[in-house]
Design an enzyme around this catalytic site. Sequence first.
Site, PDB file in Angstrom:
ATOM      1  N   ALA A 287      -0.225  35.096  26.450  1.00 45.90           N
ATOM      2  CA  ALA A 287       0.665  34.058  25.940  1.00 45.90           C
ATOM      3  C   ALA A 287      -0.077  33.111  25.008  1.00 45.90           C
ATOM      4  O   ALA A 287       0.493  32.588  24.044  1.00 45.90           O
ATOM      5  CB  ALA A 287       1.273  33.277  27.102  1.00 45.90           C
ATOM      6  N   ASP A 333      -3.702  24.163 -22.404  1.00 48.28           N
ATOM      7  CA  ASP A 333      -3.691  24.435 -23.826  1.00 48.28           C
ATOM      8  C   ASP A 333      -2.386  23.906 -24.400  1.00 48.28           C
ATOM      9  O   ASP A 333      -1.478  23.525 -23.660  1.00 48.28           O
ATOM     10  CB  ASP A 333      -3.808  25.953 -24.036  1.00 48.28           C
ATOM     11  CG  ASP A 333      -4.118  26.312 -25.470  1.00 48.28           C
ATOM     12  OD1 ASP A 333      -4.407  25.392 -26.258  1.00 48.28           O
ATOM     13  OD2 ASP A 333      -4.070  27.508 -25.809  1.00 48.28           O
ATOM     14  N   GLU A 693       3.791  27.264  27.604  1.00 45.15           N
ATOM     15  CA  GLU A 693       3.762  28.324  28.619  1.00 45.15           C
ATOM     16  C   GLU A 693       2.489  28.227  29.465  1.00 45.15           C
ATOM     17  O   GLU A 693       2.519  28.364  30.696  1.00 45.15           O
ATOM     18  CB  GLU A 693       3.851  29.692  27.947  1.00 45.15           C
ATOM     19  CG  GLU A 693       5.180  29.934  27.244  1.00 45.15           C
ATOM     20  CD  GLU A 693       5.121  31.128  26.303  1.00 45.15           C
ATOM     21  OE1 GLU A 693       4.098  31.845  26.323  1.00 45.15           O
ATOM     22  OE2 GLU A 693       6.084  31.350  25.552  1.00 45.15           O
TER      23      GLU A 693
END
Length: 887
Positions: A287, A333, A693
């Site tokens: 996890a 440029d 978790e």
Amino acid sequence: MPGLDGLGESAHGLPAAAVLARLQVAGTEGLSGDAVVARRARFGANTVARKAPVRVLRLLLHQFKSPAVYLLGAAAALAFRFGELEEGGAIVAVLAVNALIGFVTELRAARSIEALRALGGHAARVRREGHVRAVPAEELVPGDIVLLDAGDAVSADLRLIEASGLAADESTLTGESVAVDKQVQPVARDARLGDRASMVFKGTAVTHGSGLAVVVATGLATELGRVARLVLESRDGTSPLERKLARLSTQFVWATLVIAAAIAIIGLAGGEEPFLMVETAIALAVAAIPEGLPIVATLALARGMWRMARQNALIERLSAVETLGATTIILTDKTGTLTENRMAVRRLCLPSGEIAVGAAADGAESPRLAGDRQAALLLRIAVLCNDAHLDRAEAEGVGDPMEVALLRAGLQAGLVRRALLRGHRLVRKHAFDPATRMMATVHASGDGFLVAVKGAPEAVVAAATRVIDERGDVALDDRTRADWLARADQLGQHGLRGLACAMKMETGADGAVDEGLVLVGLVGLEDPARADVPQAIADCRRAGIRVVMATGDHAVTARSIGRAVGLVDQAPRVVDGRMVAKTIEAGADALRAVDIFARVNPVEKLALVKAYQAGGEIVAMTGDGVNDAPALRQADIGVAMGLRGTDVAREAAAMVLLDDAFPTIVKAIRQGRIIFGNIRRFVAYLLACNLSEVMVVGIAAMAALPLPLLPLQILYLNLVTDVFPAFALAMGEGEAGILGRPPRDPKEPILARAQWVVVALQGLALTAATFAALIAARWLALDARQSVTVTFLTLGFAQLWHTFNMRSPQAGILVNEVTRNGWLWGALALCSLLLAAPAYLAPGARLLQLAPPDAPMWGVILGCSLAPLLPIQAVMAVTRRPHAVAP
């Protein structure tokens, strides 16, 4: 065509005429269409060994080479060892689904990037059926007549037919670091590769001069084809962004492995079942590993690069994506970038006065131009001293836009270059030299030679000793010379680019072409500013990005364009190229005071890039010439021009503008910020979810509480909530005001300390919601299986709702880049179904050990899962800062 075989190995020792004869081609006409088709069928495409496309099997096997897979495999083996067949089978199924998702995503991303590479193919200018055209380099065949100029990448092995000051960089082939001078005369047949001066080879680059050559070998028959691995095989490198992701994952994984081991030890000591605790520790470790990071990052980069390509910005180096968002200054440029690069002759300055030139309808001849002897002579010189090709005034033409404009003006005066060359045979060409700022061609004319010259007004006027007027050519004194330079300045003040033309007659073709010239007149060419540039520059200013013009054009012309595009609010501050060194020596404050650098050469551009970098700036620089390559490579973001840029400049750059437009740079910077913001967003989301978790199981184990989540449930959550929402966040279109922030520090990690704190607090909020659901389940007197169902679904839905916390702190609560993301709403609907369905399906309920939720259980699930949104959104509103970065 037996004479074509093996010619590439011997052409250097044969006269050019003999090579043309064996190839059955005339240098003035080139191959016919039928001959091209026949030779392509025989010799194949002009390609050598490329980096092999991603192999499907290798990519599939790659999905099983990660710590997450090894840990899941160990968990499956343990389940089978303890007789938990269903659980072991489920883990194997999770492995298979994860691998499938990763495989499909990476395959599509790899194919997308391969397709992007194909957009950057080179083109070669060839003469076929008497006409010059640009064709893809892969379509060259033996016998093609190829035109070469400084900056061209050589696309096949070529035998020179004509050469004017031609030199080539052959370092990729021979290792010789000094450019090699080339010649038309054959060399010894046994000459070694580096001594074959009559040849130019595929994979090398023209550094100076120009020439005409015939293809003698293509593809694998070239010298490069035999040693292709030296220049075309590249090792897979990792970008800074990829390294940051890998380092982030590693740090998080090691920290969680320690926690998982501690939880297992505490659980075993507390009398929990050994299989349950070992499996829980493994599941926790899995996890914690954000295995979705590389997959989603690849998707985000591929999609972002495609978005840039659709907006005409082709990314050549992956590291450019990360650096784009950190750009602080653009050194741009003028021609074609700030202007339209649609040159047109608007004024002729003659000794007798000036003539305004309009656009003739359908390229019709202008009686005024054709009837004015001085104007006709001026345009005759401009048409003769020219490398472009234009058959009809209404055609696009091939070559430099300025030279095409001169040819088009010549057609209005009845001057066709082909016809002129029949009476003035081209004997020698001196390519444009940045040092002298002039180009010259030498033509046979009667008993002598006509030298036609064009170049920068100050350079040509300085090299002239006489001027043509009504009396013929007269001496050019200092006063007259100053008058001509003043006329050139007046052209610039009107936004016109000044070009001087001169000539002289010589008795030989080998004399100096930059002295003793007779001035003929000036040509004023208009290249109007792009209409979309002012808004783009305003966007840069709002984004904290400075825009500085660095051009080879005159100061007055540059100032006029600078005012037109809104480079600054007040009059632009201009520094001439000769003063660049002194300005750099004066320090960073002096540099910051300059808006335009005019008449700068490539060496001075390189010095400017280094000076800005030394001052702590992140520099994006545009360039198109071969001499711009060092500065492009030195810049943090080298930007090459895709339309007018040389191949050497493109290869040195990190990004190629397919339309040469300045606004495209701004769009690319915006996309770069969006890509990095999306990556930061889904990284923060994944880590907060994974952390929640870990904390849910960890706190429960350390407090000797029943596990609120079972190992297989954690795996299922990872499969559902880690993949689809993260994918959706990676597909976000970005915030509308993303250019309203200052540039990001390029040294800043993906998650700085402040973001880590936010991630930890958000993970803690999700954890608290899960335990609140567990307490509510106990209060409702639910059994163990129902309680686990409530906590499982609460955490799952809380993670889904957590996507709404990924908005920018500056965005609105209801309308923001997250809520506008259609992919996210689709992901939330799919994930909600995948979370809720298993509890009502017998096989899923049995496997995940879930019970069908009733109304009170759903009340707890929805109430607790939505609860973290309120405090997190409240904190975001209170701590909202003007330039905060989304976590």
